[in-house]
Motif scaffolding. Structure first.
Motif, mmCIF file in Angstrom:
data_model
loop_
_atom_site.group_PDB
_atom_site.id
_atom_site.type_symbol
_atom_site.label_atom_id
_atom_site.label_comp_id
_atom_site.label_asym_id
_atom_site.label_seq_id
_atom_site.Cartn_x
_atom_site.Cartn_y
_atom_site.Cartn_z
ATOM 1 N N THR A 1 -11.707 111.327 82.066
ATOM 2 C CA THR A 1 -13.047 110.942 81.593
ATOM 3 C C THR A 1 -13.933 112.173 81.419
ATOM 4 O O THR A 1 -14.668 112.292 80.426
ATOM 5 N N ARG A 2 -13.861 113.105 82.377
ATOM 6 C CA ARG A 2 -14.710 114.303 82.272
ATOM 7 C C ARG A 2 -14.318 115.157 81.059
ATOM 8 O O ARG A 2 -15.194 115.718 80.393
ATOM 9 N N ILE A 3 -13.032 115.260 80.756
ATOM 10 C CA ILE A 3 -12.619 116.034 79.568
ATOM 11 C C ILE A 3 -13.076 115.310 78.293
ATOM 12 O O ILE A 3 -13.583 115.933 77.357
ATOM 13 N N LEU A 4 -12.907 113.994 78.259
ATOM 14 C CA LEU A 4 -13.341 113.215 77.090
ATOM 15 C C LEU A 4 -14.831 113.389 76.810
ATOM 16 O O LEU A 4 -15.254 113.443 75.657
ATOM 17 N N HIS A 5 -15.628 113.474 77.878
ATOM 18 C CA HIS A 5 -17.086 113.541 77.715
ATOM 19 C C HIS A 5 -17.610 114.974 77.620
ATOM 20 O O HIS A 5 -18.815 115.173 77.527
ATOM 21 N N HIS A 6 -16.729 115.943 77.639
ATOM 22 C CA HIS A 6 -17.164 117.343 77.567
ATOM 23 C C HIS A 6 -17.745 117.637 76.175
ATOM 24 O O HIS A 6 -17.281 117.084 75.167
ATOM 25 N N PRO A 7 -18.726 118.526 76.093
ATOM 26 C CA PRO A 7 -19.324 118.864 74.779
ATOM 27 C C PRO A 7 -18.317 119.409 73.762
ATOM 28 O O PRO A 7 -18.625 119.423 72.561
ATOM 29 N N ALA A 8 -17.140 119.849 74.197
ATOM 30 C CA ALA A 8 -16.131 120.324 73.235
ATOM 31 C C ALA A 8 -15.746 119.222 72.256
ATOM 32 O O ALA A 8 -15.267 119.511 71.151
ATOM 33 N N GLY A 9 -15.926 117.967 72.641
ATOM 34 C CA GLY A 9 -15.684 116.845 71.724
ATOM 35 C C GLY A 9 -14.246 116.753 71.254
ATOM 36 O O GLY A 9 -13.986 116.684 70.048
ATOM 37 N N LEU A 10 -13.295 116.710 72.171
ATOM 38 C CA LEU A 10 -11.875 116.689 71.790
ATOM 39 C C LEU A 10 -11.504 115.349 71.159
ATOM 40 O O LEU A 10 -11.894 114.288 71.639
ATOM 41 N N GLY A 11 -10.717 115.437 70.085
ATOM 42 C CA GLY A 11 -10.228 114.234 69.411
ATOM 43 C C GLY A 11 -9.020 113.653 70.116
ATOM 44 O O GLY A 11 -8.509 114.207 71.098
ATOM 45 N N ASP A 12 -8.517 112.512 69.593
ATOM 46 C CA ASP A 12 -7.406 111.819 70.252
ATOM 47 C C ASP A 12 -6.152 112.685 70.340
ATOM 48 O O ASP A 12 -5.495 112.728 71.383
ATOM 49 N N THR A 13 -5.801 113.353 69.232
ATOM 50 C CA THR A 13 -4.597 114.200 69.257
ATOM 51 C C THR A 13 -4.766 115.341 70.247
ATOM 52 O O THR A 13 -3.846 115.663 71.014
ATOM 53 N N GLU A 14 -5.950 115.950 70.257
ATOM 54 C CA GLU A 14 -6.206 117.031 71.212
ATOM 55 C C GLU A 14 -6.120 116.516 72.648
ATOM 56 O O GLU A 14 -5.568 117.175 73.537
ATOM 57 N N MET A 15 -6.618 115.310 72.887
ATOM 58 C CA MET A 15 -6.561 114.736 74.233
ATOM 59 C C MET A 15 -5.120 114.503 74.669
ATOM 60 O O MET A 15 -4.774 114.736 75.832
ATOM 61 N N VAL A 16 -4.278 114.017 73.753
ATOM 62 C CA VAL A 16 -2.856 113.825 74.091
ATOM 63 C C VAL A 16 -2.265 115.131 74.606
ATOM 64 O O VAL A 16 -1.554 115.153 75.620
ATOM 65 N N HIS A 17 -2.590 116.235 73.936
ATOM 66 C CA HIS A 17 -2.002 117.526 74.324
ATOM 67 C C HIS A 17 -2.620 118.081 75.609
ATOM 68 O O HIS A 17 -1.925 118.728 76.403
ATOM 69 N N GLN A 18 -3.914 117.829 75.829
ATOM 70 C CA GLN A 18 -4.504 118.261 77.113
ATOM 71 C C GLN A 18 -3.840 117.516 78.265
ATOM 72 O O GLN A 18 -3.463 118.110 79.288
ATOM 73 N N LEU A 19 -3.701 116.206 78.110
ATOM 74 C CA LEU A 19 -3.134 115.388 79.187
ATOM 75 C C LEU A 19 -1.657 115.705 79.410
ATOM 76 O O LEU A 19 -1.199 115.784 80.558
ATOM 77 N N ALA A 20 -0.913 115.910 78.320
ATOM 78 C CA ALA A 20 0.512 116.273 78.480
ATOM 79 C C ALA A 20 0.645 117.605 79.205
ATOM 80 O O ALA A 20 1.538 117.792 80.043
ATOM 81 N N THR A 21 -0.277 118.538 78.903
ATOM 82 C CA THR A 21 -0.247 119.844 79.583
ATOM 83 C C THR A 21 -0.581 119.680 81.064
ATOM 84 O O THR A 21 0.060 120.306 81.919
ATOM 85 N N LEU A 22 -1.565 118.835 81.374
ATOM 86 C CA LEU A 22 -1.911 118.599 82.782
ATOM 87 C C LEU A 22 -0.748 117.961 83.523
ATOM 88 O O LEU A 22 -0.460 118.307 84.674
ATOM 89 N N TYR A 23 -0.038 117.035 82.874
ATOM 90 C CA TYR A 23 1.144 116.439 83.503
ATOM 91 C C TYR A 23 2.235 117.499 83.699
ATOM 92 O O TYR A 23 2.858 117.576 84.764
ATOM 93 N N GLY A 24 2.448 118.311 82.660
ATOM 94 C CA GLY A 24 3.486 119.342 82.775
ATOM 95 C C GLY A 24 3.180 120.339 83.874
ATOM 96 O O GLY A 24 4.057 120.725 84.661
ATOM 97 N N ALA A 25 1.901 120.748 83.976
ATOM 98 C CA ALA A 25 1.513 121.746 84.977
ATOM 99 C C ALA A 25 1.356 121.135 86.356
ATOM 100 O O ALA A 25 1.533 121.817 87.369
#
Length: 402
Positions: free
Chosen positions: A212-236
């Motif tokens: 939720t905090r990443i989604l609401h960040h001023p960077a304004g990440l789109g759905d595809t970008e969110m998929v990759h942020q979350l996949a990276t967090l899972y991987g790491a």
């Protein structure tokens, strides 16, 4: 021309069972033969430079202009079925971006992680650890990879990300396929789909969580970008976390220096964690960069668009900086340094320490179930990961769960 160009064609493979069995011997031989920069193969036909000198690594990690993390020019010439491509290919995330895009993704991720209550996290790890230990404590034996470290890392991360059980189940299935190398393509698809579901769910069901905090960040990440942020967090957040827990438990079980004080002694656990982060860091070779043009470094020419991989494990044991005792010493490169340093290192450290302490507090007389020489390490150029850690212990009754 430098030392490496005199040895064209002589590249040490980093993907073999022989390398996995004794990487430190390979690092020593590479350092003696080539100095700080050694020619290796990450997979058949995938050349790279492995950095085995500490000071050279720090220079590279602090020079993102000459050593950016964007792999797109490199991957244009890499076959689609290359086994290391999923770990190295470009993605819209902080790990594989440079410049403004890197800053944008990193700021969003750092803000998402910064909101985690560390006291609450400790209680979460304790609760999950007790639940897992209860599932095998009466049997007197367990595989601490399969039965403890992997499910603990996975469940803790799901809690931090606010991931519902059904989505987490699909992510677990995807990870299992990737993890076991069986149907990895389908596993990638399942995982990406699960991350997309999680991002969409959190847009309509916000909570006090990282997603939720990443989604609401001023960077304004789109759905595809969110998929990759979350996949990276899972991987790491799963593979390296699991390896840190397991490698620390192995050290505590094998090394007489820790002795009985390891059983619940948090100072000894910290000492063991620091030693593992020096000698057997969970990501042994990573922090990959891709020079956009040929670079002369330490009298060696590094080719344009060829991966430069930092060996955290080799650099940490570089005789030039290794002076002996390291109790309380955090100068290792296990988390990286510079603009791409791991933003979650304090969280990973806390989770590992709590996981190790809970296991050794609750179970008595824990010991390896096989000789240490029979333990096997998973092949792969990047991680330092046991296939299993079988242990025996005195059977006990389950503890109350809160």
């Amino acid at each position: 021309m430098g030392a490496m160009s005199e040895s064209v064609g002589i590249r040490t493979p980093m993907y073999t069972p022989e390398f996995a069995a004794d990487p430190h011997r390979v690092y020593r031989e590479l350092r003696e033969r080539y100095g700080a920069l050694a020619p290796v193969e990450l997979a058949p036909g995938v050349p790279a430079t492995l950095v085995v000198g500490y000071r050279t690594a720090v220079k590279i990690l602090n020079d993102p202009d000459r050593f950016p993390a964007d792999p797109r020019a490199w991957q244009a010439g890499v076959p689609a079925d290359c086994p290391v491509l999923p770990m190295m290919q470009w993605r819209p995330n902080a790990l594989r971006s440079a410049g403004i895009e890197h800053a944008r993704y990193r700021q969003a991720n750092t803000a998402g992680l910064a909101g985690i209550d560390q006291y609450g996290l400790q209680r979460t790890v304790e609760r999950i650890a007790v639940s897992l230990i209860n599932s095998f404590c009466a049997t007197g034996s367990a595989d601490l990879v399969r039965d403890y470290a992997f499910p603990l890392a996975f469940r803790v991360l799901n809690q931090l990300l606010g991931c519902p059980v059904e989505i987490a189940g699909q992510a677990a299935e995807g990870f299992r396929a990737i993890f076991e190398g069986v149907g990895a393509g389908r596993g990638n698809t399942l995982l990406a789909d699960a991350m997309g579901q999680l991002a969409r769910y959190k847009r309509t069901h916000p909570g006090d969580d990282v997603t939720t905090r990443i989604l609401h960040h001023p960077a304004g990440l789109g759905d595809t970008e969110m998929v990759h942020q979350l996949a990276t967090l899972y991987g790491a957040g799963i593979e390296p976390q699991q390896n840190l827990i397991v490698n620390t438990l192995l050290l505590l079980l094998m090394d007489d220096r820790f002795g009985d004080s390891a059983l619940g002694g948090s100072l000894s656990t910290r000492d063991a964690l620091d030693e593992v982060l020096f000698d057997d860091p969970p990501m042994a070779n990573f922090c990959i960069s891709f020079p956009p043009r040929a670079v002369l470094l330490d009298e060696v020419w590094l080719p344009a668009h060829q991966p430069v991989v930092i060996s955290m494990a080799a650099c940490n044991t570089d005789p030039a900086i290794r002076t002996g005792a390291f109790t309380g010493n955090r100068s290792h490169l296990a988390w990286g340094v510079g603009p791409h340093a791991c933003p979650a290192s304090s969280l990973a450290y806390l989770i590992a320490q709590e996981a190790v302490d809970q296991l050794l507090d609750i179970l008595s007389e824990v010991r390896l179930a096989v000789p240490a020489s029979e333990l096997s390490w998973r092949p792969g150029p990047f991680h330092r990961a046991l296939t299993a850690l079988p242990v025996d212990f005195t059977p006990s009754q389950p503890l109350p769960e809160h």
